[in-house]
Scaffold this active site. Structure first.
Site, short mmCIF file in Angstrom:
data_model
loop_
_atom_site.label_atom_id
_atom_site.label_comp_id
_atom_site.label_asym_id
_atom_site.label_seq_id
_atom_site.Cartn_x
_atom_site.Cartn_y
_atom_site.Cartn_z
N LYS A 1 -57.63 32.42 -27.76
CA LYS A 1 -56.96 31.13 -27.66
C LYS A 1 -55.69 31.25 -28.51
O LYS A 1 -55.65 30.80 -29.66
CB LYS A 1 -57.90 30.02 -28.14
CG LYS A 1 -57.62 28.67 -27.54
CD LYS A 1 -58.79 27.74 -27.78
CE LYS A 1 -58.39 26.29 -27.70
NZ LYS A 1 -57.82 25.82 -26.48
N1 PXG Z 1 -59.25 26.05 -20.56
C1 PXG Z 1 -58.12 26.07 -21.29
C2 PXG Z 1 -56.97 26.88 -20.84
C3 PXG Z 1 -58.06 25.32 -22.47
O1 PXG Z 1 -56.96 25.35 -23.22
C4 PXG Z 1 -60.33 24.56 -22.05
C5 PXG Z 1 -60.32 25.33 -20.92
C6 PXG Z 1 -61.57 23.83 -22.46
O2 PXG Z 1 -62.20 24.50 -23.54
P1 PXG Z 1 -63.08 23.71 -24.61
O3 PXG Z 1 -63.58 24.77 -25.53
O4 PXG Z 1 -62.15 22.74 -25.28
O5 PXG Z 1 -64.18 23.04 -23.88
C7 PXG Z 1 -59.17 24.54 -22.86
C8 PXG Z 1 -59.13 23.67 -24.06
C9 PXG Z 1 -56.75 19.31 -25.88
C10 PXG Z 1 -56.44 20.73 -25.83
O6 PXG Z 1 -56.10 18.60 -26.66
C11 PXG Z 1 -57.38 21.60 -25.34
C12 PXG Z 1 -57.09 22.93 -25.30
C13 PXG Z 1 -55.86 23.37 -25.73
C14 PXG Z 1 -54.92 22.48 -26.19
C15 PXG Z 1 -55.20 21.15 -26.28
O7 PXG Z 1 -57.65 18.92 -25.14
N2 PXG Z 1 -57.97 23.87 -24.86
#
Ligand code: PXG
Length: 291
Positions: free
Chosen positions: A151
């Site tokens: 990430k």
């Molecule tokens: N795919 C991508 C590309 C992401 O960035 C998810 C899936 C979901 O992952 P999680 O672990 O959150 O269930 C993400 C989540 C936000 C935010 O504010 C979320 C992400 C990145 C930046 C902001 O929701 N990542």
């Protein structure tokens, strides 16, 4: 009282929380981050977020300058210092200050930043009526080039997708793999329901394996909903009975239209509603207590 953000062990008022222009997180996107939520005084799946942060850092040979438990405690202390019980937490580990070349060896000390703030959610009505999403033309990075499970601070693949989503006036958009399978949304994972079975793209689709996604797969097992991870096309999605997205920010959000095609009855589906409810219960029960 102004919010305070934690940088390398010190809490600064939000307006004074700054890093150097020579930080390679800024110059090159060299670093990793996590977005985490706290609900009712508990941090949801903090250990899984720390695992993902450490895994990304290991691949980048980025040595996080404090122990896992120290960072865990620092997150909780920052929430306490800000009096936050429901919060959005952003952890950032950047390569730190170096010279203008990209060589990470010139950056002696990575920086660790903890931002805790209130969260702005999608409007409640999107959860009741469901959202309309679009697909974008920007394809997911191939995982052989840049593994999406790092990430990283370089989110340009998703931002290119988001620019298209914005132009189409949608709240979120779906990105496809280089060869045209459904991968994930710009900041959320994608699920469909076909004949009572939950289907979500596998890690090989070049997705971020979301922590919310994994929690939903666990809840599906607990609720007796069969679930499969395999590749599927837009044709499958357009003809699915239900669709929803998952993410730390979005939680579980129903999708009722994809590229103008109504999904199922054009209203949130029964399995989606069950999983939304189960997820809302889970986040209130589980998690590391802030105090
Ligand atoms: N795919 C991508 C590309 C992401 O960035 C998810 C899936 C979901 O992952 P999680 O672990 O959150 O269930 C993400 C989540 C936000 C935010 O504010 C979320 C992400 C990145 C930046 C902001 O929701 N990542």
């Amino acid at each position: 009282m102004a919010l305070k953000y934690w940088i390398d062990g010190t809490l600064y008022p939000k307006d004074e929380a700054k890093i150097s222009v020579l930080d390679h997180g800024f110059l090159y996107g060299d670093g990793v981050f996590e977005g985490i939520r706290a609900y009712g005084g508990r941090v949801f799946r903090l250990d899984q977020h720390l695992d993902r942060l450490w895994a990304g850092a290991r691949t980048l040979m980025l040595e996080i300058p404090l122990g896992r438990d120290e960072l865990r405690q620092a997150v909780l202390a920052t929430l306490r210092a800000n009096g936050l019980r429901d919060a959005y937490i952003r952890l950032v580990v950047s390569r730190g200050v170096g010279d203008l070349g990209l060589d990470p060896r010139k950056c002696p000390r990575p920086s660790v930043i903890i931002i805790t703030d209130t969260i702005s959610l999608y409007p409640g009505e999107l959860y009741e009526r469901g959202m309309e999403v679009v697909t974008v033309s920007t394809r997911k990075n191939i995982h052989q080039a840049l593994n999406p499970n790092i990430k990283s601070l370089n989110y340009l693949n998703q931002i290119l997708g988001r620019l298209e989503v914005n132009r189409m006036g949608a709240p979120e958009g779906i990105m496809l793999t280089h060869d045209g399978y459904v991968a994930e949304a710009t900041a959320d994972n994608v699920f469909s329901v076909v004949k009572g079975t939950l289907i979500t793209p596998p890690p090989i689709a070049g997705i971020l394996v979301g922590i919310t996604r994994n929690a939903v797969l666990e809840l599906a097992a607990r609720e007796g909903v069969p679930a499969e991870e395999h590749l599927f096309t837009l044709h499958t999605l357009y003809n699915a009975d239900e669709c929803f997205l998952t993410g730390t920010g979005a939680e579980v959000v129903p999708v009722v239209r994809v590229d103008g095609r109504p999904i199922g009855g054009g209203v949130p589906g029964q399995i989606t509603l069950r999983l939304m409810k189960a997820f809302r219960e889970l986040v209130q029960q589980e998690g590391a207590p802030i105090d």
